[in-house]
Design an enzyme around this catalytic site. Structure first.
Site, short mmCIF file in Angstrom:
data_model
loop_
_atom_site.label_atom_id
_atom_site.label_comp_id
_atom_site.label_asym_id
_atom_site.label_seq_id
_atom_site.Cartn_x
_atom_site.Cartn_y
_atom_site.Cartn_z
N ASP A 149 -5.04 -1.95 8.34
CA ASP A 149 -4.45 -1.43 7.09
C ASP A 149 -3.17 -2.22 6.80
O ASP A 149 -2.30 -2.34 7.66
CB ASP A 149 -4.15 0.05 7.28
CG ASP A 149 -3.82 0.77 5.98
OD1 ASP A 149 -2.98 0.25 5.22
OD2 ASP A 149 -4.39 1.84 5.74
N SER A 200 -4.42 8.28 1.79
CA SER A 200 -3.09 7.74 1.61
C SER A 200 -2.14 8.84 1.11
O SER A 200 -1.96 9.83 1.81
CB SER A 200 -3.15 6.54 0.66
OG SER A 200 -1.97 5.77 0.73
N HIS A 232 -6.91 -0.72 3.85
CA HIS A 232 -6.53 0.51 3.15
C HIS A 232 -7.41 0.80 1.94
O HIS A 232 -7.17 1.78 1.24
CB HIS A 232 -5.06 0.38 2.71
CG HIS A 232 -4.38 1.68 2.39
ND1 HIS A 232 -4.16 2.65 3.36
CD2 HIS A 232 -3.89 2.20 1.23
CE1 HIS A 232 -3.54 3.69 2.80
NE2 HIS A 232 -3.38 3.45 1.51
#
Lengths: 277, 277
Positions: B223, B147, B255
Site C-alpha cells: 500500500d 481507507s 491501496h
C-alpha cells in the site's frame, strides 16, 4: 515499438497492467490493458480478448467488468484494447458514435479517417504481436466483447478462425449494415458503396462464413438499445445456418456493465473450457 | 424525506439502485446506492454497509468493488453511502482530503463545517432509518469500509454495538489522531482540543471499548499510504487487548480497488456468516 508500463496492480493473485505502445497500423500511440492471472507466473496461459463498446477506452471493462476473479479462477489472461486511435492529429467528430471511442474495429479507407482508423489491423496484427510477446507460448486465444465490441469480436473471429479458437459476445451490434449503429459509421469510414460494408457485419458474415465452433451470445431483454443492436437478425442467421451455439435472452438486464459483469463469469468459463481443450 | 430513484440496474439477479433523499443531519440532499440481492424479493435479508474512502462518492465501490456477485451468492444487501454532504452552500476546501469527499464520518462542530458535515449522525441515524424502510424486517446489519471508510466502519461499529452485529475493514485509516490523514481533518472539523478527537480514532476506541465480536482487517503490504494508515497501531491495539479477530497483511497489494475487489468476497462471506447466525 517499445512498450511502456503505465500501471501495475495486484489483483486476485495476478497482475492488472496497463501499457502504451506505438502502433504502426494506427500511426499513433495506443493504450491497452492486460490481466495476467497467477498461473501466468508458472507458464503459458490461454488469452481472452475483450473488445469494448462505444465511448469506452481500455479502462471501462478493466475496472467495471469484474473479469479478473474469473480469469484467476480459470487461469486465463484477459486483454483489454482501446476502441480507437487517439491523440493530436487523429480525426474526431463531435458525436459520441463516430471517431475517437468509436472505431468499430474496421480499416477506414476514407478521409479524414483513413490515416489512423485501422482498428481491424491493429487488433489482428499490431496488438496481436505485442500480446504474443507479453504472454508467450503456444497458447489458444479467444475473443469476446460488448456492444460495438461484440460486433468486433464476432466479425474478427469469423474472418480469422486461424487466430481465434473461441468467440462470444455481450449484446453485440449484430447487423450494422441495417442499423443506425453502423450505417453512419460504415459510410463515414468506408464510403457509400455498401458492398464494402458486408465484411464488417456479424449477421452477414455468419450467413456467408459461419463459425467453426459453437458461439455464446448474451443479450439483455430490457436493453435500451435493442432497436439498434438487432439481436433478432443474428439469432435468425444462427438458427437458419444451424450454427452451433447459444443465444441467451436475459430477463431484466439492460445494456450496462451491470449486465456484462453479471455474465462475465459464464463467458470466462465458457472460453476457458474451449481454450484449454 | 421522499426518496427519489436515480437509477435501477439488474445485477446478478438482484437490483443495483441509486437513490437521493433529503438528510436532516446534513441539511442537504444526499445520494446513496443499495444492492438488493435476488433473495430480497422473497423476504428480509441482512444488510452490509460499505463506507468509502477519500474522494469517493456512492459510486466507486458500486462500480469497481465487485460486491454484487458475492452479495447475491450469500443473500445479503449492500448499502453504499456518499462520503460527505455536497451541493451549493456546503463548505469545501481545495485539498482532496478536506471538505467534500472527505467527511471522515464525524460530526463537525467548527465553522465552516458544522452546518452540513454531520456524517456520523447521517450514517447512524438518517440513512439507517431510510435503509430500514427500504430493506425492512428484523435483520442484522454489518459494516465495512475502505481507507477513510474503514476508519468510519471501525469507529461507528465500536460506538454502536447495538446497531451493528459485525465489522471489518479494508486498509483503514487506523490511528488518525497521530497521522496526517486525521490530524488536519479532526482539527478542522472539531477544533484543536485533541480530547475531542479520540472518539473518532479506531485504535484509541479499540483500547477503550473493544468490539463485542471478532473483526477482520485486510491491509495491502505494498500500500502506497502505509505511513498514513498506521496499521501497526491498530494491530498492536488488537493484540494488546486480546481482541478476537484477524489482521491480514496481503503481499503485493496496493491501496486501489484492485485490492478491495480481490478480498470483497472474503469480507462478504465473513459478514454473511455472522449476520445470519
Amino acid at each position: 515499438m517499445p512498450l511502456e508500463v503505465i500501471s501495475e496492480n495486484r489483483s486476485f493473485g495476478g497482475v492488472q497492467s496497463v501499457y502504451s505502445h506505438g502502433s504502426d497500423a494506427c500511426g499513433c500511440d495506443m493504450t491497452f490493458a492486460v490481466y495476467a492471472p497467477p498461473q501466468a507466473a508458472d507458464g503459458p496461459v490461454p488469452v481472452l480478448w475483450y473488445l469494448s463498446g462505444l465511448t469506452c477506452t481500455h479502462e471501462n471493462a478493466m475496472t467495471k467488468g469484474g473479469f479478473q476473479k474469473f480469469a484467476a479462477d480459470h487461469g486465463i489472461a484477459v486483454v483489454f484494447p482501446d476502441t480507437s486511435p487517439r491523440g493530436e492529429g487523429v480525426a474526431d467528430d463531435e458525436a459520441y458514435d463516430l471517431g475517437m471511442g468509436a472505431g468499430f474495429y474496421v480499416n477506414a479507407t476514407r478521409e479524414p479517417w483513413a490515416p489512423h482508423f485501422k482498428m481491424y489491423d491493429y487488433i489482428v496484427s499490431d496488438l496481436r504481436g505485442v500480446v504474443a510477446d507479453l504472454l508467450p507460448g503456444d497458447v489458444a486465444h479467444g475473443i469476446t466483447g460488448h456492444s460495438m465490441g461484440g460486433h468486433g469480436a464476432l466479425t474478427i473471429a469469423m474472418k480469422n478462425p486461424d487466430l481465434f479458437a473461441s468467440v462470444s459476445a455481450f449484446a453485440p451490434i449484430a447487423n450494422p449494415t441495417r442499423s443506425d449503429w453502423g450505417r453512419k459509421q460504415l459510410s463515414a469510414y468506408l464510403g457509400d458503396d455498401e458492398a464494402n460494408w458486408a465484411q464488417y457485419d456479424a449477421t452477414l458474415l455468419l450467413e456467408e462464413l459461419g463459425w467453426k465452433g459453437d458461439m455464446l451470445i448474451d443479450q439483455g431483454a430490457d436493453d435500451q438499445f435493442l432497436d439498434l443492436l438487432k439481436p433478432e437478425a443474428l439469432a435468425g442467421a444462427m438458427t437458419a445456418r444451424r450454427q452451433p451455439g447459444q443465444f441467451r435472452m436475459q430477463a431484466g438486464y439492460d445494456h450496462s456493465y451491470y449486465f456484462v459483469s453479471t455474465f462475465a463469469g459464464d463467458h470466462v468459463a465458457w472460453h476457458a473450457e474451449r481454450l484449454k481443450s
